[in-house]
Design a protein around this motif. Structure first.
Motif, PDB file in Angstrom:
ATOM      1  N   HIS A   1       0.826  -1.206   0.000  1.00 49.90           N
ATOM      2  CA  HIS A   1       0.000   0.000   0.000  1.00 49.90           C
ATOM      3  C   HIS A   1       0.868   1.266   0.000  1.00 49.90           C
ATOM      4  CE1 HIS A   1      -4.020  -1.660   0.216  1.00 49.90           C
ATOM      5  NE2 HIS A   1      -3.628  -2.494   1.159  1.00 49.90           N
ATOM      6  N   ALA A   2       1.941   1.258   0.761  1.00 51.12           N
ATOM      7  CA  ALA A   2       2.842   2.416   0.772  1.00 51.12           C
ATOM      8  C   ALA A   2       3.449   2.633  -0.614  1.00 51.12           C
ATOM      9  CB  ALA A   2       3.941   2.220   1.814  1.00 51.12           C
ATOM     10  N   LYS A   3       3.883   1.560  -1.261  1.00 56.28           N
ATOM     11  CA  LYS A   3       4.446   1.667  -2.621  1.00 56.28           C
ATOM     12  C   LYS A   3       3.409   2.242  -3.592  1.00 56.28           C
ATOM     13  CE  LYS A   3       7.918  -1.971  -2.939  1.00 56.28           C
ATOM     14  NZ  LYS A   3       8.223  -3.260  -3.601  1.00 56.28           N
ATOM     15  N   MET A   4       2.184   1.756  -3.503  1.00 59.58           N
ATOM     16  CA  MET A   4       1.124   2.247  -4.392  1.00 59.58           C
ATOM     17  C   MET A   4       0.904   3.742  -4.195  1.00 59.58           C
ATOM     18  SD  MET A   4      -1.499  -1.003  -4.133  1.00 59.58           S
ATOM     19  CE  MET A   4      -2.878  -0.077  -4.752  1.00 59.58           C
ATOM     20  N   ALA A   5       0.917   4.201  -2.960  1.00 55.68           N
ATOM     21  CA  ALA A   5       0.743   5.631  -2.687  1.00 55.68           C
ATOM     22  C   ALA A   5       1.910   6.424  -3.262  1.00 55.68           C
ATOM     23  CB  ALA A   5       0.613   5.875  -1.191  1.00 55.68           C
ATOM     24  N   LEU A   6       3.130   5.935  -3.074  1.00 54.63           N
ATOM     25  CA  LEU A   6       4.311   6.653  -3.574  1.00 54.63           C
ATOM     26  C   LEU A   6       4.333   6.707  -5.105  1.00 54.63           C
ATOM     27  CD1 LEU A   6       7.049   5.427  -1.082  1.00 54.63           C
ATOM     28  CD2 LEU A   6       5.878   7.640  -1.118  1.00 54.63           C
ATOM     29  N   LYS A   7       3.784   5.705  -5.750  1.00 51.63           N
ATOM     30  CA  LYS A   7       3.730   5.712  -7.215  1.00 51.63           C
ATOM     31  C   LYS A   7       2.875   6.864  -7.737  1.00 51.63           C
ATOM     32  CE  LYS A   7       4.924   0.930  -7.996  1.00 51.63           C
ATOM     33  NZ  LYS A   7       4.546  -0.375  -8.522  1.00 51.63           N
ATOM     34  N   THR A   8       1.917   7.335  -6.943  1.00 52.70           N
ATOM     35  CA  THR A   8       1.068   8.445  -7.382  1.00 52.70           C
ATOM     36  C   THR A   8       1.850   9.749  -7.491  1.00 52.70           C
ATOM     37  OG1 THR A   8       0.314   9.111  -5.171  1.00 52.70           O
ATOM     38  CG2 THR A   8      -0.985   7.415  -6.308  1.00 52.70           C
ATOM     39  N   ILE A   9       3.027   9.817  -6.866  1.00 54.79           N
ATOM     40  CA  ILE A   9       3.870  11.016  -6.984  1.00 54.79           C
ATOM     41  C   ILE A   9       5.141  10.717  -7.779  1.00 54.79           C
ATOM     42  CG2 ILE A   9       2.903  12.212  -4.980  1.00 54.79           C
ATOM     43  CD1 ILE A   9       5.406  11.278  -3.376  1.00 54.79           C
ATOM     44  N   GLY A  10       5.085   9.665  -8.617  1.00 56.50           N
ATOM     45  CA  GLY A  10       6.156   9.383  -9.558  1.00 56.50           C
ATOM     46  C   GLY A  10       7.251   8.462  -9.059  1.00 56.50           C
ATOM     47  N   LEU A  11       7.195   8.044  -7.818  1.00 54.52           N
ATOM     48  CA  LEU A  11       8.262   7.192  -7.274  1.00 54.52           C
ATOM     49  C   LEU A  11       8.004   5.740  -7.639  1.00 54.52           C
ATOM     50  CD1 LEU A  11       8.606   8.949  -3.820  1.00 54.52           C
ATOM     51  CD2 LEU A  11      10.275   8.983  -5.680  1.00 54.52           C
ATOM     52  N   THR A  12       8.890   5.168  -8.442  1.00 53.24           N
ATOM     53  CA  THR A  12       8.743   3.778  -8.862  1.00 53.24           C
ATOM     54  C   THR A  12       9.980   2.941  -8.554  1.00 53.24           C
ATOM     55  OG1 THR A  12       9.504   4.319 -11.088  1.00 53.24           O
ATOM     56  CG2 THR A  12       7.118   4.343 -10.720  1.00 53.24           C
ATOM     57  N   ASN A  13      11.098   3.592  -8.292  1.00 51.93           N
ATOM     58  CA  ASN A  13      12.359   2.897  -7.987  1.00 51.93           C
ATOM     59  C   ASN A  13      12.438   2.748  -6.461  1.00 51.93           C
ATOM     60  OD1 ASN A  13      14.886   1.771  -8.247  1.00 51.93           O
ATOM     61  ND2 ASN A  13      15.909   3.681  -8.788  1.00 51.93           N
ATOM     62  N   ILE A  14      11.652   1.793  -5.926  1.00 51.55           N
ATOM     63  CA  ILE A  14      11.412   1.697  -4.494  1.00 51.55           C
ATOM     64  C   ILE A  14      12.035   0.437  -3.898  1.00 51.55           C
ATOM     65  CG2 ILE A  14       9.629   1.543  -2.711  1.00 51.55           C
ATOM     66  CD1 ILE A  14       7.754   3.026  -4.677  1.00 51.55           C
ATOM     67  N   TYR A  15      12.738   0.604  -2.817  1.00 50.70           N
ATOM     68  CA  TYR A  15      13.343  -0.480  -2.046  1.00 50.70           C
ATOM     69  C   TYR A  15      12.741  -0.446  -0.640  1.00 50.70           C
ATOM     70  CZ  TYR A  15      16.695  -0.516  -5.838  1.00 50.70           C
ATOM     71  OH  TYR A  15      17.269  -0.583  -7.075  1.00 50.70           O
ATOM     72  N   THR A  16      12.814  -1.572   0.053  1.00 48.14           N
ATOM     73  CA  THR A  16      12.254  -1.625   1.401  1.00 48.14           C
ATOM     74  C   THR A  16      13.256  -2.252   2.370  1.00 48.14           C
ATOM     75  OG1 THR A  16      11.214  -3.792   1.115  1.00 48.14           O
ATOM     76  CG2 THR A  16       9.909  -1.845   0.512  1.00 48.14           C
ATOM     77  N   PHE A  17      13.116  -1.878   3.644  1.00 51.34           N
ATOM     78  CA  PHE A  17      13.928  -2.455   4.701  1.00 51.34           C
ATOM     79  C   PHE A  17      13.053  -2.598   5.946  1.00 51.34           C
ATOM     80  CE2 PHE A  17      16.533  -2.303   8.448  1.00 51.34           C
ATOM     81  CZ  PHE A  17      17.578  -3.160   8.152  1.00 51.34           C
ATOM     82  N   SER A  18      13.064  -3.789   6.533  1.00 52.20           N
ATOM     83  CA  SER A  18      12.357  -4.047   7.788  1.00 52.20           C
ATOM     84  C   SER A  18      13.319  -4.748   8.735  1.00 52.20           C
ATOM     85  CB  SER A  18      11.146  -4.948   7.559  1.00 52.20           C
ATOM     86  OG  SER A  18      10.244  -4.347   6.679  1.00 52.20           O
ATOM     87  N   LEU A  19      13.169  -4.503  10.014  1.00 43.37           N
ATOM     88  CA  LEU A  19      14.029  -5.153  10.993  1.00 43.37           C
ATOM     89  C   LEU A  19      13.659  -6.618  11.208  1.00 43.37           C
ATOM     90  CD1 LEU A  19      14.632  -2.524  13.809  1.00 43.37           C
ATOM     91  CD2 LEU A  19      16.220  -3.349  12.069  1.00 43.37           C
ATOM     92  N   SER A  20      12.407  -6.945  11.018  1.00 42.69           N
ATOM     93  CA  SER A  20      11.957  -8.302  11.297  1.00 42.69           C
ATOM     94  C   SER A  20      11.018  -8.772  10.200  1.00 42.69           C
ATOM     95  CB  SER A  20      11.235  -8.324  12.648  1.00 42.69           C
ATOM     96  OG  SER A  20      10.761  -9.615  12.932  1.00 42.69           O
ATOM     97  N   ARG A  21      11.079 -10.062   9.943  1.00 39.53           N
ATOM     98  CA  ARG A  21      10.164 -10.664   8.958  1.00 39.53           C
ATOM     99  C   ARG A  21       9.666 -11.972   9.504  1.00 39.53           C
ATOM    100  NH1 ARG A  21      10.739 -11.426   2.500  1.00 39.53           N
ATOM    101  NH2 ARG A  21       8.677 -12.310   2.272  1.00 39.53           N
TER     102      ARG A  21
END
Length: 121
Positions: A101-121
């Motif tokens: 959902h965060a990626k989808m929101a960021l795509k609305t402002i042109g951001l498509t080169n997106i990476y993610t980092f989480s401390l736990s999975r």
């Protein structure tokens, strides 16, 4: 924290943002948990707003999490270049729905080169 600082220095991002708490969650706790975890390591730019949901993700089972509707919007309507390399940091990755959902929101402002980092999975 030392390992995280080392990792951050070896990976270059144009923008680093985070998964924000909703306003009610922030008021209830008195702070934003994800911002608090990362602000000493990364220069965080606030790009997202999270609307209040029916209940926190932590109280949902896997099926409920996967059905969670979009709760993010962008703070600004500034349009970024598609080449802008952005990192989203979060605390826990469970189903991936929050990051999606965060990626989808960021795509609305042109951001498509997106990476993610989480401390736990």
């Amino acid at each position: 924290m030392k390992d995280l600082l080392t990792w951050e220095r070896s990976n270059q991002f144009d923008l680093i943002t985070y998964i924000p708490a909703s306003e009610s969650h922030r008021r209830e706790r008195g702070f934003d948990p994800v911002w608090q975890m990362y602000h000493q390591v990364f220069e965080l730019k606030s790009l997202l707003i999270k609307a209040d949901a029916d209940k926190p993700q932590a109280q949902k089972n896997r099926n409920e999490r996967l059905k969670t509707p979009q709760t993010f919007s962008c703070i600004s309507d500034h349009i970024y270049s598609e080449q802008t390399k952005v990192l989203i940091v979060d605390d826990i990755y469970t189903t991936g729905r929050t990051i999606l959902h965060a990626k989808m929101a960021l795509k609305t402002i042109g951001l498509t080169n997106i990476y993610t980092f989480s401390l736990s999975r």
